[in-house]
Design a protein around this motif. Sequence first.
Motif, PDB file in Angstrom:
ATOM      1  N   GLY A  97       0.785  -1.124   0.296  1.00  8.56           N
ATOM      2  CA  GLY A  97       0.197  -0.073   0.061  1.00  8.56           C
ATOM      3  C   GLY A  97       0.925   1.422  -0.072  1.00  8.56           C
ATOM      4  N   ASN A  98       1.854   1.212   0.761  1.00 10.59           N
ATOM      5  CA  ASN A  98       2.777   2.334   0.603  1.00 10.59           C
ATOM      6  C   ASN A  98       3.391   2.565  -0.769  1.00 10.59           C
ATOM      7  N   LEU A  99       3.970   1.516  -1.180  1.00  6.91           N
ATOM      8  CA  LEU A  99       4.479   1.558  -2.668  1.00  6.91           C
ATOM      9  C   LEU A  99       3.431   2.059  -3.582  1.00  6.91           C
ATOM     10  N   ARG A 100       2.309   1.610  -3.491  1.00  8.78           N
ATOM     11  CA  ARG A 100       1.141   2.158  -4.595  1.00  8.78           C
ATOM     12  C   ARG A 100       0.769   3.266  -4.539  1.00  8.78           C
ATOM     13  N   SER A 101       0.906   4.054  -3.164  1.00 11.24           N
ATOM     14  CA  SER A 101       0.592   5.616  -2.903  1.00 11.24           C
ATOM     15  C   SER A 101       1.873   6.168  -3.931  1.00 11.24           C
ATOM     16  N   GLY A 102       3.110   5.782  -3.842  1.00  9.60           N
ATOM     17  CA  GLY A 102       3.922   6.379  -4.558  1.00  9.60           C
ATOM     18  C   GLY A 102       3.844   6.377  -6.233  1.00  9.60           C
ATOM     19  N   ARG A 103       3.146   5.031  -6.690  1.00 12.63           N
ATOM     20  CA  ARG A 103       2.844   4.928  -7.849  1.00 12.63           C
ATOM     21  C   ARG A 103       1.603   5.954  -8.218  1.00 12.63           C
ATOM     22  N   ARG A 104       0.734   6.064  -7.287  1.00 14.85           N
ATOM     23  CA  ARG A 104      -0.197   6.892  -7.810  1.00 14.85           C
ATOM     24  C   ARG A 104       0.164   8.413  -7.857  1.00 14.85           C
ATOM     25  N   ARG A 105       1.051   8.966  -7.145  1.00 12.49           N
ATOM     26  CA  ARG A 105       1.862  10.326  -7.368  1.00 12.49           C
ATOM     27  C   ARG A 105       2.292  10.356  -8.690  1.00 12.49           C
ATOM     28  N   ALA A 106       2.939   9.263  -9.309  1.00  8.90           N
ATOM     29  CA  ALA A 106       3.468   9.144 -10.673  1.00  8.90           C
ATOM     30  C   ALA A 106       2.360   9.545 -11.535  1.00  8.90           C
ATOM     31  N   GLU A 107       1.375   8.752 -11.234  1.00  8.56           N
ATOM     32  CA  GLU A 107       0.233   8.822 -12.470  1.00  8.56           C
ATOM     33  C   GLU A 107      -0.395  10.153 -12.479  1.00  8.56           C
ATOM     34  N   ARG A 108      -0.771  10.909 -11.250  1.00 15.27           N
ATOM     35  CA  ARG A 108      -1.142  12.181 -11.223  1.00 15.27           C
ATOM     36  C   ARG A 108      -0.182  13.118 -11.721  1.00 15.27           C
ATOM     37  N   ALA A 109       0.953  12.989 -11.821  1.00 13.71           N
ATOM     38  CA  ALA A 109       1.814  13.766 -12.270  1.00 13.71           C
ATOM     39  C   ALA A 109       2.070  13.397 -13.779  1.00 13.71           C
ATOM     40  N   GLY A 110       1.821  12.392 -14.211  1.00 11.96           N
ATOM     41  CA  GLY A 110       2.026  12.018 -15.623  1.00 11.96           C
ATOM     42  C   GLY A 110       3.693  11.648 -15.824  1.00 11.96           C
ATOM     43  N   ARG A 111       4.224  11.242 -14.687  1.00  9.53           N
ATOM     44  CA  ARG A 111       5.771  10.774 -14.904  1.00  9.53           C
ATOM     45  C   ARG A 111       5.727   9.537 -15.172  1.00  9.53           C
ATOM     46  N   ALA A 112       6.874   8.996 -15.692  1.00 13.67           N
ATOM     47  CA  ALA A 112       7.182   7.606 -15.975  1.00 13.67           C
ATOM     48  C   ALA A 112       6.660   6.631 -14.928  1.00 13.67           C
ATOM     49  N   ARG A 113       6.283   5.639 -14.869  1.00 11.76           N
ATOM     50  CA  ARG A 113       5.724   4.680 -13.906  1.00 11.76           C
ATOM     51  C   ARG A 113       6.779   3.568 -13.868  1.00 11.76           C
ATOM     52  N   ILE A 114       7.122   3.334 -12.513  1.00 13.76           N
ATOM     53  CA  ILE A 114       7.830   2.191 -11.968  1.00 13.76           C
ATOM     54  C   ILE A 114       6.917   1.226 -11.210  1.00 13.76           C
ATOM     55  N   GLU A 115       7.051   0.020 -11.727  1.00 11.37           N
ATOM     56  CA  GLU A 115       6.245  -0.854 -11.222  1.00 11.37           C
ATOM     57  C   GLU A 115       6.461  -1.315  -9.608  1.00 11.37           C
ATOM     58  N   PRO A 116       5.638  -1.285  -8.748  1.00 15.21           N
ATOM     59  CA  PRO A 116       5.808  -1.599  -7.340  1.00 15.21           C
ATOM     60  C   PRO A 116       6.497  -3.206  -7.266  1.00 15.21           C
ATOM     61  N   ARG A 117       6.061  -4.103  -8.271  1.00 10.63           N
ATOM     62  CA  ARG A 117       6.399  -5.409  -8.049  1.00 10.63           C
ATOM     63  C   ARG A 117       7.997  -5.519  -8.612  1.00 10.63           C
ATOM     64  N   LYS A 118       8.390  -4.828  -9.299  1.00  2.00           N
ATOM     65  CA  LYS A 118       9.738  -4.609  -9.705  1.00  2.00           C
ATOM     66  C   LYS A 118      10.517  -3.944  -8.486  1.00  2.00           C
ATOM     67  N   VAL A 119      10.034  -3.257  -7.785  1.00  5.02           N
ATOM     68  CA  VAL A 119      10.707  -2.440  -6.864  1.00  5.02           C
ATOM     69  C   VAL A 119      10.733  -3.364  -5.567  1.00  5.02           C
ATOM     70  N   LEU A 120       9.684  -4.307  -5.218  1.00  6.70           N
ATOM     71  CA  LEU A 120       9.821  -5.235  -4.416  1.00  6.70           C
ATOM     72  C   LEU A 120      10.819  -6.173  -4.552  1.00  6.70           C
ATOM     73  N   GLU A 121      11.039  -6.507  -5.697  1.00  4.72           N
ATOM     74  CA  GLU A 121      12.112  -7.419  -6.198  1.00  4.72           C
ATOM     75  C   GLU A 121      13.460  -6.835  -5.846  1.00  4.72           C
ATOM     76  N   VAL A 122      13.765  -5.775  -6.524  1.00  6.95           N
ATOM     77  CA  VAL A 122      14.885  -5.107  -6.407  1.00  6.95           C
ATOM     78  C   VAL A 122      15.370  -4.826  -4.934  1.00  6.95           C
ATOM     79  N   LEU A 123      14.465  -4.519  -3.822  1.00  4.20           N
ATOM     80  CA  LEU A 123      14.710  -4.058  -2.409  1.00  4.20           C
ATOM     81  C   LEU A 123      14.454  -5.476  -1.681  1.00  4.20           C
ATOM     82  N   GLU A 124      14.212  -6.632  -2.464  1.00  5.78           N
ATOM     83  CA  GLU A 124      13.893  -7.732  -1.530  1.00  5.78           C
ATOM     84  C   GLU A 124      12.912  -7.698  -0.494  1.00  5.78           C
ATOM     85  N   LEU A 125      11.712  -7.083  -0.939  1.00  2.00           N
ATOM     86  CA  LEU A 125      10.612  -6.718   0.040  1.00  2.00           C
ATOM     87  C   LEU A 125       9.433  -7.714  -0.581  1.00  2.00           C
TER      88      LEU A 125
END
Length: 383
Positions: A97-125
Motif C-alpha cells: 500500500g505504501n509503494l502504491r501510494s508512490g505509484r499514484r503520485r507518478a500517475e497524477r503527475a504524468g511521470r514515468a511509472r515504475i512497477e511496485p512489483r519490480k521495486v519489491l524484487e530489487v529491494l527484496e521486499l
Amino acid sequence: MSRGLEIDISLLLDRFTLSVRWQTAESSLGIFGPSGAGKTTILETLAGLRAAARGVIRVDGRTWLDSARGIRLPPERRGIGYVPQDLLLFPHRDVMGNLRSGRRRAERAGRARIEPRKVLEVLELADLAGRDVRTLSGGERRRVALGRALCSGPELLLLDEPLANLDLALRRRILPYLFRVREEFAMPTLHVSHDATEIKALCREVMVLAGGRTMAHGPPDEIFATPSIVPMTWAEGFENVVRGMVTAVSDSVVTVDLEPGVSITVAAGGAGIDRAAAGREAAPAVGSEAILAVRAEELILATQTPTALSAQNILAGTIRDIREARPEDGHAGQLLVGVAVGRLPAPLFASITTEARRRLGLREGMPVTIVCKAHSFRILATR
C-alpha cells in the motif's frame, strides 16, 4: 546547462544564511558535512518545502525555482522522490500500500511509472508485501520508504541520511540496496550524509558543506584527500574506500585487484564479510567489482619490507603528505599519513602517533610499506 543539477540558492536561517552554488552534470551526488551544516535544508529547498528560499534551481534544464522571474514550482510538480530521516511511512497501509501510494503520485503527475512489483524484487521486499509497516524492523522500514519514493517516478531522488542511527551490521545490509537502486533504475540521486564512507562509496561527486557555505566540491577521492577537508572526516575515524575487481574466492579469503599488480586479500568471514548481515551481497563472484573499506588505524607503516608475517596485505608506496590532528578534533598526538600506492586515485591514509613518526623518521616522498590484516578490510558492496 541542459542536463544535470544547477542550484544557486540562499535562505536566512536562525544560525546563519545558507548560501550554496553548485552546477554539475553528474547524476550520483552527495552532500557531506557535520550536523547543523544545512544539508537537510538544501534537500527541503529542492523539494519546494522552503518557501522563503531565493535563487535558481534547475534539474535537467527544467526550472523549478527562479525567484527573480517569479517561478516557484509547488512540490507536487517538481518530480522529487524524498526519503526524509523520519521516513514518514503511512501506518494505516501495508508495504504494498505504501509503494502504491508512490505509484499514484507518478500517475497524477504524468511521470514515468515504475512497477511496485519490480521495486519489491530489487529491494527484496516481496515476502513483506502484505506486512503492516508498524511491525517492520528499522532496515525494512528504510527499504519501504525508498521503494515508495522510487514508485513515484522521480526526476531526482533525495536521500537524507539513509543509514543514520543504524548499527554496523544493519548498515552493511542496507548499503548494497542503495547500489542496486542506482544500477537498476539509473535515477539521479542526491545523498546527504555526515559519514564520509557512505559518500565515498555511493557518489561520483560531492559537495562539502559547513555553516551553510560550500567548502569544496568535486570527485570524492580528491575532495576527501584535501587538507582542509580531512579534519571533518576524522571525527568518527578516517576510513579509506577503494574499488577493485574480484579475481579469486575461497572459503577463507577473497582476492581483489585494485589495479594490475596491486591486490588486496580480504577475509571471507568475520570483519571482512558479515554473511548474516550483508545478505546476498556477501558472496562476491569472480569478475565482479568490489568496494572495500579499511580504517586508517588498521594500516601499519614500515620503512623496510617486512617478512614472515601473518598479515596478508603488504603494499609498497610513497608518503604523499603527513597531517597532524588539531586539538579540537579530539585526536591529540595523532597523525594521518597519506601513502600513494601505484596509480590509485587517492592515497591510503594510515593513522599513527607523533612518536611513531619521530622514531621512524617519516617524511614526504619517503618510500614505505603498508601492512594490513585480511580481517581489517570489509566489503561494502559488490556488483
